[in-house]
Design an enzyme around this catalytic site. Sequence first.
Site: not given
Length: 244
Positions: A116-117, A205, A208, A233
């Site tokens: 995702c990162c 985010c 997170c 990340c």
Amino acid sequence: MSQPFDVAELATAYASKSPQDILKLAFEHFGDDLWISFSGAEDVVLVDMAWKLNKNVKVFSLDTGRLHPETYRFIEQVREHYGIAIEVLSPDPRLLEPFVKEKGLFSFFKDGHGECCGIRKIEPLKRKLATVSAWATGQRRDQSPGTRAQVAALELDGAFSTPDKPLYKFNPLAQMTSEEVWAYIRMLEIPYNPLHERGFISIGCEPCTRPVLPNQHEREGRWWWEEATQKECGLHAGNLISKA
């Protein structure tokens, strides 16, 4: 760039210099080709210092599409406070949309935050840095003793340089502590993200990031469901987009 740039020599010479001295060096060599990375957290101190040295300072910020509403408003507040443009970078929809379609919006709770990162942060950053010669970050050694303890005042960016195009990275706040950063913010009354007043120290985010408890380290509020050794990340660790 005004003259040949010896990274190792200058990193040693500037290891104990002030953030302002490091920024002056960066502007001296790279001028308007130096970009400041602003995350919407306490690295507003870096923006403040750079703006006072160069009113035409160039700033960018990553919009992952998953930030807190407070962070979006804070980015706009900083833009207005300093009268500067902030280039907001977004994920490539050609990568993001298939990822979300396949794995949904919260896959990182199951298989880690790397992919995702990679899509929401690393790819847009890599795209931006491919167009510049130097950038400056708000990294500090005290942010994560396990991964950032050796942050240098300046370095050749090992993650985003290419054989044909070296990228120089400045970390002017490397030696500053959290206490010093907040003393600067309070003394000069510069804007800050209101999430800090609610126990958020390291802000990323929304899904997170969570507040930390007394005596917890600030990075423990990031990706709390993962091992402590994985609290990066990839913006500074050099991770590529992973495929789980």
